[in-house]
Design a protein around this motif. Sequence first.
Motif, PDB file in Angstrom:
ATOM      1  N   ILE A  23     -30.940  17.074 -22.003  1.00 31.08           N
ATOM      2  CA  ILE A  23     -32.224  17.780 -21.910  1.00 31.08           C
ATOM      3  C   ILE A  23     -31.984  19.261 -21.655  1.00 31.08           C
ATOM      4  O   ILE A  23     -31.223  19.640 -20.760  1.00 31.08           O
ATOM      5  CB  ILE A  23     -33.100  17.219 -20.774  1.00 31.08           C
ATOM      6  CG1 ILE A  23     -33.420  15.746 -20.997  1.00 31.08           C
ATOM      7  CG2 ILE A  23     -34.399  18.018 -20.639  1.00 31.08           C
ATOM      8  CD1 ILE A  23     -34.140  15.083 -19.826  1.00 31.08           C
ATOM      9  N   ARG A  53     -34.314  10.646 -16.317  1.00 34.14           N
ATOM     10  CA  ARG A  53     -33.030  10.464 -15.630  1.00 34.14           C
ATOM     11  C   ARG A  53     -32.933   9.082 -14.982  1.00 34.14           C
ATOM     12  O   ARG A  53     -31.857   8.515 -14.869  1.00 34.14           O
ATOM     13  CB  ARG A  53     -32.831  11.560 -14.578  1.00 34.14           C
ATOM     14  CG  ARG A  53     -32.420  12.893 -15.159  1.00 34.14           C
ATOM     15  CD  ARG A  53     -31.007  12.832 -15.703  1.00 34.14           C
ATOM     16  NE  ARG A  53     -30.681  14.035 -16.485  1.00 34.14           N
ATOM     17  CZ  ARG A  53     -30.627  14.070 -17.796  1.00 34.14           C
ATOM     18  NH1 ARG A  53     -30.866  12.979 -18.498  1.00 34.14           N
ATOM     19  NH2 ARG A  53     -30.323  15.177 -18.425  1.00 34.14           N
ATOM     20  N   VAL A 109     -31.855  18.605 -15.579  1.00 37.11           N
ATOM     21  CA  VAL A 109     -31.672  19.150 -16.921  1.00 37.11           C
ATOM     22  C   VAL A 109     -30.227  19.590 -17.120  1.00 37.11           C
ATOM     23  O   VAL A 109     -29.509  19.894 -16.165  1.00 37.11           O
ATOM     24  CB  VAL A 109     -32.624  20.339 -17.192  1.00 37.11           C
ATOM     25  CG1 VAL A 109     -34.072  19.928 -17.019  1.00 37.11           C
ATOM     26  CG2 VAL A 109     -32.288  21.549 -16.339  1.00 37.11           C
ATOM     27  N   CYS A 157     -38.518  14.938 -16.744  1.00 38.09           N
ATOM     28  CA  CYS A 157     -37.066  14.913 -16.608  1.00 38.09           C
ATOM     29  C   CYS A 157     -36.625  13.892 -15.560  1.00 38.09           C
ATOM     30  O   CYS A 157     -35.685  13.126 -15.784  1.00 38.09           O
ATOM     31  CB  CYS A 157     -36.554  16.300 -16.247  1.00 38.09           C
ATOM     32  SG  CYS A 157     -34.753  16.419 -16.253  1.00 38.09           S
TER      33      CYS A 157
END
Length: 233
Positions: free
Chosen positions: A80, A72, A100, A68
Amino acid sequence: MKHAKAHILIVEDDQAILRGLSDVLVFNGYSVEAAEDGGKGLEMILNNQFDLVLLDVMLPTMDGFSICKEVRRKKPAQPIVMLTAKGSEDDIVTGFTAGVDDYISKPFSLRELIVRVEAVLRRSGKHLGDERIELSSLVFDGKNLRASCNQHVVDLTRREMDIIVYLYRHQDRIVSKKELLIEVWHYADADIETRTVDIHMLKLRKKLHSLDATTDLIQTIRGEGYRLEYEQA
């Protein structure tokens, strides 16, 4: 010919869960791809276009949090949803910190899965505003996602900024948790069990407190919701 609603990638190494997720999503009209390895999942995310990624925490070669964070950095707008262990609030907090959009705790109901997937897809690319808001000594910069007080600055997530903007626009009244889920998170069904709002509020308050230890900008009205309280110039 019926076109798929959205293209979804599932990154999950448990075969039973992977098959179950795939079957449910395909049945509901989504196009689905899958990866059972964290490194492979990251490669697929970065080299393809997905409307949504369902990402497990524990994966071979690379865990969900690391994936993640990397996504990003390179594709900040990628929606996500993280799959977490039942009741593991540490995973939920860490997931939100990593960036997320939402989480689903395993085991989950099919209704909860579809509600959360549809909510993230609805709000994908949509936010409440990029304006600059000044509340007493606190300044919120929606374009750069920062909050500041005097010389101190903290970064905000898009969701944290959306919360501030929504509470600011409705500062004359109490805003309920259910209303936030509908208007900020875009849930069509806001009656499902979720700690999403509570966890975001906790993180946001900590950031604001780090800027100004005397501030208590977001007030919790027990049993009712939240309200902004500040001294107007």
